[in-house]
Design a protein around this motif. Sequence first.
Motif, PDB file in Angstrom:
ATOM      1  N   MET A   1       0.824  -1.203   0.000  1.00 46.90           N
ATOM      2  CA  MET A   1       0.000   0.000   0.000  1.00 46.90           C
ATOM      3  C   MET A   1       0.861   1.256   0.000  1.00 46.90           C
ATOM      4  O   MET A   1       0.595   2.211  -0.736  1.00 46.90           O
ATOM      5  CB  MET A   1      -0.911   0.008   1.223  1.00 46.90           C
ATOM      6  CG  MET A   1      -1.817   1.204   1.317  1.00 46.90           C
ATOM      7  SD  MET A   1      -2.662   1.296   2.922  1.00 46.90           S
ATOM      8  CE  MET A   1      -1.255   1.531   3.983  1.00 46.90           C
ATOM      9  N   THR A   2       1.912   1.242   0.811  1.00 47.89           N
ATOM     10  CA  THR A   2       2.803   2.398   0.858  1.00 47.89           C
ATOM     11  C   THR A   2       3.502   2.610  -0.478  1.00 47.89           C
ATOM     12  O   THR A   2       3.629   3.750  -0.947  1.00 47.89           O
ATOM     13  CB  THR A   2       3.849   2.200   1.981  1.00 47.89           C
ATOM     14  OG1 THR A   2       3.166   1.902   3.200  1.00 47.89           O
ATOM     15  CG2 THR A   2       4.701   3.431   2.159  1.00 47.89           C
ATOM     16  N   ALA A   3       3.940   1.532  -1.089  1.00 48.44           N
ATOM     17  CA  ALA A   3       4.586   1.643  -2.393  1.00 48.44           C
ATOM     18  C   ALA A   3       3.609   2.142  -3.452  1.00 48.44           C
ATOM     19  O   ALA A   3       3.973   2.934  -4.336  1.00 48.44           O
ATOM     20  CB  ALA A   3       5.162   0.285  -2.808  1.00 48.44           C
ATOM     21  N   TYR A   4       2.370   1.721  -3.372  1.00 48.03           N
ATOM     22  CA  TYR A   4       1.361   2.154  -4.345  1.00 48.03           C
ATOM     23  C   TYR A   4       1.107   3.656  -4.217  1.00 48.03           C
ATOM     24  O   TYR A   4       0.993   4.371  -5.211  1.00 48.03           O
ATOM     25  CB  TYR A   4       0.069   1.378  -4.104  1.00 48.03           C
ATOM     26  CG  TYR A   4      -1.088   1.806  -4.986  1.00 48.03           C
ATOM     27  CD1 TYR A   4      -1.167   1.394  -6.317  1.00 48.03           C
ATOM     28  CD2 TYR A   4      -2.076   2.627  -4.487  1.00 48.03           C
ATOM     29  CE1 TYR A   4      -2.220   1.795  -7.113  1.00 48.03           C
ATOM     30  CE2 TYR A   4      -3.147   3.035  -5.278  1.00 48.03           C
ATOM     31  CZ  TYR A   4      -3.204   2.613  -6.592  1.00 48.03           C
ATOM     32  OH  TYR A   4      -4.237   3.022  -7.393  1.00 48.03           O
ATOM     33  N   ILE A   5       1.026   4.144  -2.969  1.00 46.28           N
ATOM     34  CA  ILE A   5       0.808   5.575  -2.758  1.00 46.28           C
ATOM     35  C   ILE A   5       1.998   6.384  -3.283  1.00 46.28           C
ATOM     36  O   ILE A   5       1.829   7.397  -3.969  1.00 46.28           O
ATOM     37  CB  ILE A   5       0.565   5.851  -1.267  1.00 46.28           C
ATOM     38  CG1 ILE A   5      -0.734   5.194  -0.803  1.00 46.28           C
ATOM     39  CG2 ILE A   5       0.503   7.345  -0.991  1.00 46.28           C
ATOM     40  CD1 ILE A   5      -0.978   5.318   0.684  1.00 46.28           C
ATOM     41  N   PHE A   8       2.763   7.476  -7.171  1.00 44.77           N
ATOM     42  CA  PHE A   8       2.139   8.595  -7.874  1.00 44.77           C
ATOM     43  C   PHE A   8       2.909   9.898  -7.706  1.00 44.77           C
ATOM     44  O   PHE A   8       2.508  10.919  -8.259  1.00 44.77           O
ATOM     45  CB  PHE A   8       0.707   8.782  -7.363  1.00 44.77           C
ATOM     46  CG  PHE A   8      -0.217   7.669  -7.772  1.00 44.77           C
ATOM     47  CD1 PHE A   8      -0.871   7.699  -8.993  1.00 44.77           C
ATOM     48  CD2 PHE A   8      -0.403   6.566  -6.955  1.00 44.77           C
ATOM     49  CE1 PHE A   8      -1.714   6.672  -9.381  1.00 44.77           C
ATOM     50  CE2 PHE A   8      -1.250   5.544  -7.331  1.00 44.77           C
ATOM     51  CZ  PHE A   8      -1.904   5.583  -8.547  1.00 44.77           C
ATOM     52  N   GLY A   9       3.987   9.905  -6.946  1.00 42.87           N
ATOM     53  CA  GLY A   9       4.778  11.112  -6.761  1.00 42.87           C
ATOM     54  C   GLY A   9       5.019  11.390  -5.289  1.00 42.87           C
ATOM     55  O   GLY A   9       4.831  10.528  -4.423  1.00 42.87           O
ATOM     56  N   LEU A  10       5.421  12.621  -4.996  1.00 40.25           N
ATOM     57  CA  LEU A  10       5.726  13.026  -3.628  1.00 40.25           C
ATOM     58  C   LEU A  10       4.442  13.090  -2.805  1.00 40.25           C
ATOM     59  O   LEU A  10       3.488  13.750  -3.184  1.00 40.25           O
ATOM     60  CB  LEU A  10       6.418  14.389  -3.620  1.00 40.25           C
ATOM     61  CG  LEU A  10       6.778  14.952  -2.233  1.00 40.25           C
ATOM     62  CD1 LEU A  10       7.790  14.055  -1.531  1.00 40.25           C
ATOM     63  CD2 LEU A  10       7.315  16.377  -2.367  1.00 40.25           C
ATOM     64  N   VAL A  11       4.435  12.400  -1.686  1.00 36.17           N
ATOM     65  CA  VAL A  11       3.264  12.359  -0.809  1.00 36.17           C
ATOM     66  C   VAL A  11       3.426  13.429   0.265  1.00 36.17           C
ATOM     67  O   VAL A  11       4.339  13.357   1.096  1.00 36.17           O
ATOM     68  CB  VAL A  11       3.098  10.967  -0.162  1.00 36.17           C
ATOM     69  CG1 VAL A  11       1.880  10.950   0.749  1.00 36.17           C
ATOM     70  CG2 VAL A  11       3.000   9.891  -1.224  1.00 36.17           C
TER      71      VAL A  11
END
Length: 358
Positions: A1-5, A8-11
């Motif tokens: 889940m963390t890798a998926y978030i 998409f770019g900088l969180v």
Amino acid sequence: MTAYIAAFGLVRQVGVEGTHSYGAGVTVHLQAAGMRVVEIIRPNRQARRMRGKSDPIDAYEAAKAVLAGPDHPEPKRLDGVVEALRYVHAARRSAIKARAATRVQIKSLLVTAPEQIRARYRNHTVITLIPGLARTRPALEEDLLSRTVLTSLKSLARRYQHLSAEAAVLDVELEQLVTQANPALHQVKGIGTVTAAQLLITAGENADRLKSEASFAALCGTNPIPASSGKTTRHRLNRGGDRHANSALHQIAVARITCDQRTREYIARKRSEGKNTKEILRCLKRAIAREVFTLITNPPPAADYRALRPKRQQLGLLQVHAAVGLGVSTAKISLAERGQVHDAVFLTAYENWLNSPT
């Protein structure tokens, strides 16, 4: 889940609903990964009924809430002494609640018990009734109903004793954790172990997330709510917030009304201003919340009781001399020297009296 978030770019931040319940594990995991987590309030029920509910819809609503503005509460930390305090406090509250229910059940069964059993325990108080029922041994010559009633009452009495012993053990552990977390809060007049524990749990391990004492008051449900109409200008009690914290502040207020002269003077001043009892209580709880917020976010050094007895003995004074000098009972002096008086003002006064040249 963390890798998926992160793909998409900088969180910048992640919104999680229920950071201290079902979202606790996700919150801890994301914080460990270095992401900033904010708590999202549950969507409006009316809007949810109109749009429907599913996991993707909830996720989009949480994302839109995060993008809508930066004014989102920071979640509580789920590690440290305060989190351990929360578990012990929950176990103790459950034991106390079950013990009260057991006592009510014993009383209810005695009301409808056979007359010979009712007569046997009619003049007993709770202090003598519970041990008496726990020791009872139904005789074989008694009828079936009497034996059954006595056996049931004996079982309930032993359950009551077991819950009392369990609560006593938890009380000791609770006091140790409260003293470790914030000893100064524990030494304020009117704030006992249980109320101090609840207020610490409400504030959380990271109390710095509370931006002001007004936010803490709102969290405890003690902030004034406007209730004006026409020519009447007034405020009322807040029925929101953490009700357990509100109950703790209420207990502190009641204790101070009974034994604190400063609180009595405050009530007299408010009553002279034309406020009724409910309005005075609201103002008093608001003032206590302000004091508690300062003690939690910027705790002063706690008064040390351990030097009182050696200092008194070094001066060749008896406990009765200290009691007369301070205008209190000898029992209070004894309790203070054993660390069982949680009143920093009195402990400081006792220390100053011992250090005074006279």
